[in-house]
Design an enzyme around this catalytic site. Structure first.
Site: not given
Length: 305
Positions: A159, A182, A276, A250, A253, A285
């Protein structure tokens, strides 16, 4: 078809792209073919050998006729846009080396892409981006910073926030980077030699002293680089080279995941690399071609064995 001066300038342009700009072989071949097609069309259009005078005199009518010819020859929109980018690049080179100026060529807008394009970029679009991102920056260290950052994002699937948080402490291992993603979830990601080498070159040129725990990517005033600043560089890139509107930090990615999948990587591995929590997130994604899915189905379904 071409006078001697044009032929010599083309050779110099090709060497410039290869040795100074370090363009990939893929882009070099594509650009060379695009320029060849353009000059052949100019020769036909003017019914005369192509000289510097004709190059300088290229007008709106010629440019639009050439683009229309590409469309009639069934070139897809991305290839037409890439061809226009190649011509603009050549004219930009002529401005620097031959003092030839033609504002008409640069005023031609690239054809618009479909609004329904997937979020991932094609491999060709990624190659064009990596080859040209260094052109945007008002100093050498910013140019190499832009390329190092973009290569890192695409090579490791980071990211933008993760990439901009990397410090010298993250770079001590030559094979892996530990990233805090995250939800404060740490993951270990391999990183390629090309990314390491570019970051090393960038740090050597960086005009600011950094502590080991400070983020390495800096803005022109020496502060931590912010995502909107880098994305503005990408906006310039995509507008000049006719790249998809969804191109952003992004999207590289997304492209990392999509290209791994298309080249045989399994979803579980990609899930780990992206950080993830659920596999369903990874599936949505990535951009997966129908052909890839069809091949996987035919190969893996037990009833076919």
């Amino acid at each position: 078809m071409l006078d001697t001066q044009i032929q010599e300038l083309i050779i110099k342009w090709q060497k410039y792209l290869s040795l100074q700009k370090n363009y990939s072989n893929h882009t070099l071949i594509s650009y060379n073919n695009d320029l060849k097609h353009f000059l052949e069309f100019m020769n036909y259009y003017n019914s005369d050998i192509v000289t510097m005078d004709y190059i300088k005199a290229a007008d709106i009518r010629l440019m639009r006729s050439w683009l229309a010819k590409r469309k009639c020859d069934n070139f897809v929109t991305s290839s037409i846009a890439r061809g226009l980018s190649a011509i603009k690049n050549f004219y930009k080179f002529l401005e620097k080396t031959a003092e030839l100026h033609n504002h008409v060529v640069f005023s031609i807008k690239s054809p618009k892409k479909s609004k329904l394009l997937p979020k991932a970029l094609s491999e060709e679009e990624v190659n064009i981006s990596l080859d040209h991102i260094e052109e945007y920056g008002n100093s050498q260290w910013i140019e190499i910073r832009n390329k190092a950052l973009l290569v890192l994002i695409y090579a490791s699937g980071l990211r933008i926030s993760e990439a901009l948080s990397i410090t010298k402490l993250h770079l001590q291992n030559l094979e892996f980077i530990k990233i805090m993603g995250k939800g404060s979830k740490e993951r270990v990601i391999p990183w390629l030699a090309i990314a390491r080498n570019l970051i090393t070159e960038y740090l050597e040129k960086l005009p600011y002293e950094l502590k080991d725990d400070e983020p390495i990517f800096r803005g022109k005033q020496g502060k931590k680089l912010q995502p909107p600043v880098f994305n503005r560089e990408l906006i310039k890139l995509k507008r000049f080279y006719g790249l998809p509107e969804h191109l952003s930090a992004h999207s590289f990615r997304h492209s990392f995941a999509s290209h791994l999948l298309e080249n045989g990587a399994d979803l579980r591995s990609i899930q780990e690399l992206l950080g993830h929590k659920s596999l369903s997130t990874t599936q949505s994604y990535t951009k997966t071609s129908i052909k890839h899915l069809e091949t996987a189905y035919v190969t893996a379904h037990p009833i076919k064995k």
